[in-house]
Design a protein around this motif. Structure first.
Motif, PDB file in Angstrom:
ATOM      1  N   ARG B  94       0.883  -1.162   0.000  1.00  0.00           N
ATOM      2  CA  ARG B  94       0.000   0.000   0.000  1.00  0.00           C
ATOM      3  C   ARG B  94       0.922   1.214   0.000  1.00  0.00           C
ATOM      4  O   ARG B  94       1.810   1.314   0.866  1.00  0.00           O
ATOM      5  N   VAL B  95       0.754   2.105  -0.969  1.00  0.00           N
ATOM      6  CA  VAL B  95       1.730   3.188  -1.149  1.00  0.00           C
ATOM      7  C   VAL B  95       1.092   4.559  -0.957  1.00  0.00           C
ATOM      8  O   VAL B  95       0.048   4.851  -1.539  1.00  0.00           O
ATOM      9  N   THR B  96       1.711   5.387  -0.118  1.00  0.00           N
ATOM     10  CA  THR B  96       1.360   6.803  -0.019  1.00  0.00           C
ATOM     11  C   THR B  96       2.509   7.597  -0.633  1.00  0.00           C
ATOM     12  O   THR B  96       3.656   7.471  -0.204  1.00  0.00           O
ATOM     13  N   LEU B  97       2.194   8.378  -1.661  1.00  0.00           N
ATOM     14  CA  LEU B  97       3.191   9.138  -2.404  1.00  0.00           C
ATOM     15  C   LEU B  97       2.981  10.622  -2.095  1.00  0.00           C
ATOM     16  O   LEU B  97       1.962  11.198  -2.469  1.00  0.00           O
ATOM     17  N   ILE B  98       3.931  11.220  -1.388  1.00  0.00           N
ATOM     18  CA  ILE B  98       3.834  12.635  -1.004  1.00  0.00           C
ATOM     19  C   ILE B  98       4.719  13.419  -1.957  1.00  0.00           C
ATOM     20  O   ILE B  98       5.946  13.276  -1.939  1.00  0.00           O
ATOM     21  N   SER B  99       4.086  14.211  -2.808  1.00  0.00           N
ATOM     22  CA  SER B  99       4.828  14.814  -3.921  1.00  0.00           C
ATOM     23  C   SER B  99       4.840  16.333  -3.869  1.00  0.00           C
ATOM     24  O   SER B  99       3.803  16.963  -3.647  1.00  0.00           O
ATOM     25  N   GLY B 100       6.005  16.913  -4.121  1.00  0.00           N
ATOM     26  CA  GLY B 100       6.118  18.336  -4.393  1.00  0.00           C
ATOM     27  C   GLY B 100       5.546  18.635  -5.770  1.00  0.00           C
ATOM     28  O   GLY B 100       5.008  17.748  -6.432  1.00  0.00           O
ATOM     29  N   PRO B 101       5.652  19.904  -6.230  1.00  0.00           N
ATOM     30  CA  PRO B 101       5.038  20.289  -7.511  1.00  0.00           C
ATOM     31  C   PRO B 101       5.750  19.635  -8.697  1.00  0.00           C
ATOM     32  O   PRO B 101       6.890  19.966  -8.993  1.00  0.00           O
ATOM     33  N   VAL B 102       5.079  18.715  -9.342  1.00  0.00           N
ATOM     34  CA  VAL B 102       5.605  18.025 -10.529  1.00  0.00           C
ATOM     35  C   VAL B 102       4.493  17.967 -11.567  1.00  0.00           C
ATOM     36  O   VAL B 102       3.347  18.278 -11.275  1.00  0.00           O
ATOM     37  N   THR B 103       4.829  17.549 -12.767  1.00  0.00           N
ATOM     38  CA  THR B 103       3.828  17.491 -13.837  1.00  0.00           C
ATOM     39  C   THR B 103       3.528  16.049 -14.206  1.00  0.00           C
ATOM     40  O   THR B 103       3.235  15.750 -15.360  1.00  0.00           O
ATOM     41  N   LEU B 104       3.602  15.146 -13.247  1.00  0.00           N
ATOM     42  CA  LEU B 104       3.388  13.723 -13.522  1.00  0.00           C
ATOM     43  C   LEU B 104       1.978  13.309 -13.111  1.00  0.00           C
ATOM     44  O   LEU B 104       1.442  13.788 -12.112  1.00  0.00           O
TER      45      LEU B 104
END
Lengths: 282, 282
Positions: B94-104
């Motif tokens: 189970r994955v939690t992805l904490i992302s900064g500003p990206v265009t993906l």
């Protein structure tokens, strides 16, 4: 055959000398077109008022390196500049689009030049200005860059809890354009978070702009990164430059729509400025 | 029916207790798979070694505001962190992805939390850590932020030709994770432009990491923004932490491929660390 229809429509729309498609100007029309009407307007331009003109547009942010991995930048997405490039192309112009780092696809039939820093953007603008008729400075050029760029990634210094970055002023690209001996018709942008009118009028005069497009980037849902935008246009009367600036408000709408309204509003001003040399305005 | 085939393949691949799919480890295989083989590997995971585990991954850059329009950031694209999220998901996590500003785009079956600044990222990490088994800090978190963020757009001051930005240190997110009372298995990243081994080893020890992934972001065609990457992994022997770090080199390959190799290499280390509490390693 849609290609034949398009070619026929395109070839039939160069305006006759002495006429300007003023009847096509939508600037007093605050209704957004329906999506279908919008696509049709893109596919078949309503006029070719800029046929034969070379329009140079800057778009997006610039990035100023701190070291190989870090930089200073701003929130410009490039959408407004790219929309202006399409609007100018749809009026028949040859368009050179000089863009900072953005994630937008290159529109069809537009020459795109990618740059990163303000210094690189100035070089690209200089190269494009040789035969430029209209310059639109829509890029959010960084006012400052690092006094020194570190060759290697800066490491935290143990024991210290802060860092001072020393910045120096970048070249003023739009002033470099308007201070040439024969400047093109020049449109500038002012993205402000307060005192829009005062800042825009000051920039219009100080940078010798023919037209300035001011927008409030603090307005929710508009401006940087958003798909919609609103603007107030300001310009002086070239014959009576000491008179107060004329202002013209464009209500919130899609950036493509706003771009078309800006180009349409610009056309008679351009012809006023260019009447001695441009065949489209003779 | 491809859906049925996929479901059958997925349900049949939880590893038996006491076994780890070491035979699936590709880290000594420098051949990139063909596109077809690559897609197939994504569609049907080779194992479910992380079934039931919660993996929290940070990705992308952070942006530190200077004023409402300007910011400090770095060249991280988020591609490596997003690829790791997919690789962990494909192993059943189970994955939690904490992302900064990206265009993906958000990968399927992954919980994404978007943040802008380092302080926001720390808050999101804290919230996700309650039941985290593995933390992978892949984000390029800004080391510094502005001491004071201007409420309105800074204007050039006439007469001055420079500006000093006063920066203060940001919280160290990964150290905040490893210094908790019961830290998760923690993987860090070191993006360097020189002295890779020294900087990576220093960070491994200082930040109490279980594994560090070091890469040379100055290598042409690799690292920030690129689709390919190479890495050297370093870890200590938990039973003999004063011994020199073990290193393992992963040659250049697609980031998705590198992500899978990192997760595969991590698995036995994770089970060594987690043997007392994780059912997948019992």
């Amino acid at each position: 055959d849609i290609v034949e229809a398009l070619e026929a429509a395109l070839s039939g729309h160069s305006p006759a000398p002495g006429t300007l498609p003023l009847d096509a100007m939508p600037e007093h029309d605050n209704h957004s077109p329906t999506p279908d009407a919008f696509m049709a307007a893109e596919a078949i331009p309503a006029s070719r008022a800029l046929a034969g003109q070379h329009v140079v547009i800057t778009a997006g942010p610039t990035r100023e390196a701190i070291d190989p991995v870090r930089y200073l930048s701003n929130h410009s997405s490039g959408k407004m500049g790219f929309a202006l490039a399409c609007a100018a192309r749809d009026q028949g112009a040859r368009v050179t689009l000089i863009s900072g780092p953005v994630t937008l696809a290159t529109p069809e039939n537009i020459t795109r030049v990618d740059v990163v820093s303000a210094v690189e953007m100035l070089e690209a603008v200089d190269a494009a200005l040789a035969d430029c008729d209209i310059f639109i400075g829509c890029a959010a050029v960084a006012d400052y860059r690092l006094a020194e760029v570190a060759e290697h990634k800066l490491k935290k210094v143990s024991g210290s809890t802060g860092l001072a970055l020393n910045l120096i002023e970048n070249p003023d690209i739009i002033a470099a354009v308007t201070h040439r001996q024969s400047p093109p018709f020049t449109v500038g942008f002012a993205a402000e978070t307060r005192e829009l009118a005062r800042h825009a009028h000051d920039k219009l005069v100080r940078k010798r702009l023919d037209l300035i497009v001011a927008n409030d980037v603090a307005a929710p849902g508009l401006g940087f990164g958003a798909d919609d935008n609103a603007a107030v246009l300001y310009h002086l009367d070239p014959d009576q430059p000491d008179n107060p600036a004329t202002s013209h408000t464009l209500s919130p709408r899609a950036k493509q729509d706003l771009a078309r309204a800006i180009i349409d509003y610009m056309l008679p001003l351009y012809c006023g400025h260019q009447s001695m040399r441009s065949p489209v305005c003779s």
